[in-house]
Write a protein that holds these residues in place. Structure first.
Motif, PDB file in Angstrom:
ATOM      1  N   SER A  33       0.825  -1.202   0.000  1.00  0.00           N
ATOM      2  CA  SER A  33       0.000   0.000   0.000  1.00  0.00           C
ATOM      3  C   SER A  33       0.862   1.256   0.000  1.00  0.00           C
ATOM      4  O   SER A  33       0.637   2.195  -0.770  1.00  0.00           O
ATOM      5  CB  SER A  33      -0.913  -0.017   1.233  1.00  0.00           C
ATOM      6  OG  SER A  33      -1.658   1.169   1.327  1.00  0.00           O
ATOM      7  N   GLY A  34       1.868   1.288   0.880  1.00  0.00           N
ATOM      8  CA  GLY A  34       2.787   2.421   0.909  1.00  0.00           C
ATOM      9  C   GLY A  34       3.603   2.525  -0.363  1.00  0.00           C
ATOM     10  O   GLY A  34       3.858   3.625  -0.871  1.00  0.00           O
ATOM     11  N   PHE A  35       4.017   1.376  -0.877  1.00  0.00           N
ATOM     12  CA  PHE A  35       4.792   1.344  -2.116  1.00  0.00           C
ATOM     13  C   PHE A  35       3.970   1.919  -3.272  1.00  0.00           C
ATOM     14  O   PHE A  35       4.470   2.704  -4.086  1.00  0.00           O
ATOM     15  CB  PHE A  35       5.191  -0.105  -2.418  1.00  0.00           C
ATOM     16  CG  PHE A  35       6.290  -0.254  -3.428  1.00  0.00           C
ATOM     17  CD1 PHE A  35       7.618  -0.267  -3.037  1.00  0.00           C
ATOM     18  CD2 PHE A  35       6.001  -0.393  -4.782  1.00  0.00           C
ATOM     19  CE1 PHE A  35       8.641  -0.417  -3.972  1.00  0.00           C
ATOM     20  CE2 PHE A  35       7.006  -0.537  -5.725  1.00  0.00           C
ATOM     21  CZ  PHE A  35       8.330  -0.547  -5.320  1.00  0.00           C
ATOM     22  N   LEU A  36       2.686   1.533  -3.320  1.00  0.00           N
ATOM     23  CA  LEU A  36       1.796   2.026  -4.371  1.00  0.00           C
ATOM     24  C   LEU A  36       1.591   3.537  -4.252  1.00  0.00           C
ATOM     25  O   LEU A  36       1.575   4.247  -5.267  1.00  0.00           O
ATOM     26  CB  LEU A  36       0.451   1.313  -4.273  1.00  0.00           C
ATOM     27  CG  LEU A  36      -0.647   1.766  -5.248  1.00  0.00           C
ATOM     28  CD1 LEU A  36      -0.234   1.525  -6.694  1.00  0.00           C
ATOM     29  CD2 LEU A  36      -1.958   1.046  -4.942  1.00  0.00           C
TER      30      LEU A  36
ATOM     31  N   LYS B 131       7.414   2.285   5.513  1.00  0.00           N
ATOM     32  CA  LYS B 131       8.578   1.570   4.953  1.00  0.00           C
ATOM     33  C   LYS B 131       8.369   1.284   3.474  1.00  0.00           C
ATOM     34  O   LYS B 131       9.292   1.437   2.668  1.00  0.00           O
ATOM     35  CB  LYS B 131       8.815   0.271   5.719  1.00  0.00           C
ATOM     36  CG  LYS B 131       9.982  -0.538   5.156  1.00  0.00           C
ATOM     37  CD  LYS B 131      10.374  -1.676   6.068  1.00  0.00           C
ATOM     38  CE  LYS B 131      11.434  -2.560   5.407  1.00  0.00           C
ATOM     39  NZ  LYS B 131      12.608  -1.795   4.926  1.00  0.00           N
ATOM     40  N   GLY B 132       7.164   0.853   3.097  1.00  0.00           N
ATOM     41  CA  GLY B 132       6.884   0.600   1.685  1.00  0.00           C
ATOM     42  C   GLY B 132       7.058   1.866   0.856  1.00  0.00           C
ATOM     43  O   GLY B 132       7.621   1.826  -0.244  1.00  0.00           O
ATOM     44  N   PHE B 133       6.582   2.986   1.381  1.00  0.00           N
ATOM     45  CA  PHE B 133       6.698   4.270   0.689  1.00  0.00           C
ATOM     46  C   PHE B 133       8.171   4.656   0.522  1.00  0.00           C
ATOM     47  O   PHE B 133       8.622   5.014  -0.579  1.00  0.00           O
ATOM     48  CB  PHE B 133       5.954   5.338   1.484  1.00  0.00           C
ATOM     49  CG  PHE B 133       5.884   6.682   0.817  1.00  0.00           C
ATOM     50  CD1 PHE B 133       4.853   6.986  -0.060  1.00  0.00           C
ATOM     51  CD2 PHE B 133       6.841   7.664   1.070  1.00  0.00           C
ATOM     52  CE1 PHE B 133       4.769   8.227  -0.670  1.00  0.00           C
ATOM     53  CE2 PHE B 133       6.777   8.903   0.464  1.00  0.00           C
ATOM     54  CZ  PHE B 133       5.731   9.182  -0.412  1.00  0.00           C
ATOM     55  N   THR B 134       8.904   4.581   1.606  1.00  0.00           N
ATOM     56  CA  THR B 134      10.320   4.972   1.581  1.00  0.00           C
ATOM     57  C   THR B 134      11.135   4.062   0.677  1.00  0.00           C
ATOM     58  O   THR B 134      12.008   4.525  -0.072  1.00  0.00           O
ATOM     59  CB  THR B 134      10.890   4.948   3.009  1.00  0.00           C
ATOM     60  OG1 THR B 134      10.121   5.822   3.841  1.00  0.00           O
ATOM     61  CG2 THR B 134      12.342   5.413   3.017  1.00  0.00           C
ATOM     62  N   ASP B 135      10.867   2.775   0.727  1.00  0.00           N
ATOM     63  CA  ASP B 135      11.627   1.826  -0.088  1.00  0.00           C
ATOM     64  C   ASP B 135      11.478   2.118  -1.582  1.00  0.00           C
ATOM     65  O   ASP B 135      12.422   1.917  -2.354  1.00  0.00           O
ATOM     66  CB  ASP B 135      11.178   0.392   0.206  1.00  0.00           C
ATOM     67  CG  ASP B 135      11.777  -0.152   1.495  1.00  0.00           C
ATOM     68  OD1 ASP B 135      12.572   0.559   2.124  1.00  0.00           O
ATOM     69  OD2 ASP B 135      11.429  -1.292   1.873  1.00  0.00           O
TER      70      ASP B 135
END
Length: 355
Positions: free
Chosen positions: A176-179, A214-218
């Motif tokens: 979700s954060g990555f998206l 973490k997903g967003f930052t990665d």
């Protein structure tokens, strides 16, 4: 998407446009039924994934099942109205199979409220429990109690790693954060600063928000992006406080090239209000969930993207997971990630109609 909805003989009969008696004769291979009608009914039975043996056993048992639902108060945080609605919808559909659900409503910003309601739910000796575990540390002892008492429990909205639930229903927080990062990058092709904003949350006690971050930052740490984008983070105060506005003003001073904000919960409308008030039209904003205020700011172009976590489906399928386990004796998948939908001003009407 899950496809667990209970199918009745009545449903098959209506679709085939025949009587329930005709369907029953086909199911039990007795009595005369025209061959073309028989083949039609068999095709519909297969399409609808009818399971007569399970249902027959359930109806004969005359057993009632009592489920406890630990959910945050939607009067305090409107996000929780959707899961509550999903729970009520599932209970209505499953009532004929002896399912009854009692809600235990707690204040999502008050640990004592959660502890009190979790204790009440436990003492009520339910056959199963569903819950949104918004307080990470405080819920762990209850997991131990329920395991010892052999009470199956299903988590929704927030996935807890240090637990052994029957199932988890909800989003993949990391993805979700990555998206969210990918969508902001799509709208911000030039180097800039992007902000992860946690609004009025106890972050050390909110495992799913940490995972989202973490997903967003990665995403931005990928080799081709890490030198072009600065990722800032801020735990923002209660939006009703003066500190909230002061924090945002300070962030703008510290990051003059701030062009994107990712709100990790359903309160993107609080940032949108600030942006609109200060006429800041050059900042892309992404958040979660189809709350009325978020919808309005999306329509006005202040919010650019909304990620729909299907909160109604989270509550709905949590009840079905417990029912499938307790009533229909099915094997349960321990993790059921619901799809994440990106909603924009252009496709908003489709999702509103679907609701």
């Amino acid at each position: 998407m899950l496809h667990n909805k209970i199918v009745r003989i009545k449903d098959i009969a209506e679709k085939a446009q025949v009587s329930k008696g005709t369907v029953d004769r086909v199911l039990h291979n007795r009595g005369r039924v025209a061959e073309d009608v028989r083949q039609k009914i068999l095709r519909i039975i297969e399409e609808m994934n009818y399971e007569p043996n399970l249902i027959a056993r359930t109806l004969k048992s005359n057993r009632n099942f009592y489920l406890a639902a630990l959910i945050p108060d939607p009067l305090i945080d409107p996000y929780w109205e959707a899961p509550k609605s999903g729970i009520e919808k599932a209970e209505k559909e499953l009532k004929q199979y002896g399912i009854a659900v009692k809600p235990f409503i707690f204040n999502p910003y008050n640990i004592d409220s959660f502890l009190k309601k979790a204790a009440e739910a436990t003492q009520s000796a339910p056959d199963g429990i569903i819950l949104a575990p918004v307080f990470y540390r405080e819920v762990l002892p209850f997991f131990e109690q329920w395991t010892q008492k052999e009470i199956p429990y299903v988590l929704f909205n927030t996935q807890i790693q240090d637990s052994t639930p029957l199932s988890y229903i909800g989003q993949d927080s990391y993805q979700s954060g990555f998206l969210a990062a990918k969508m902001l990058h799509y709208g911000l092709p030039d180097p800039c600063t992007v902000l992860v904003a946690h609004i009025n949350e106890d972050i050390p006690n909110s495992a799913h928000l940490i995972t989202k971050e973490k997903g967003f930052t990665d995403y931005f740490l990928q080799e081709n992006l890490k030198n072009r984008y600065t990722v800032a983070r801020q735990e923002l105060s209660n939006p009703n406080s003066l500190a909230f506005t002061e924090q945002l003003a300070q962030l703008r001073k510290e990051h003059p090239n701030l062009k994107g904000i990712y709100v990790t919960n359903s309160k993107a409308y609080e940032i949108a209000f600030y942006l609109e008030k200060h006429r800041l039209t050059n900042i892309k904003l992404i958040g979660y969930d189809l709350l009325p205020k978020n919808i309005q700011y999306l329509e006005d172009g202040v919010i650019n993207f909304i990620i729909n976590q299907n909160p109604k489906g989270q509550g709905y399928w949590s009840i079905y997971q417990l029912s499938d386990f307790l009533v229909f004796k099915k094997d349960i998948n321990p993790i059921k990630y619901l799809p994440l939908d990106i909603i924009t001003k252009e496709n908003l009407s489709y999702y509103i109609d679907a609701e």
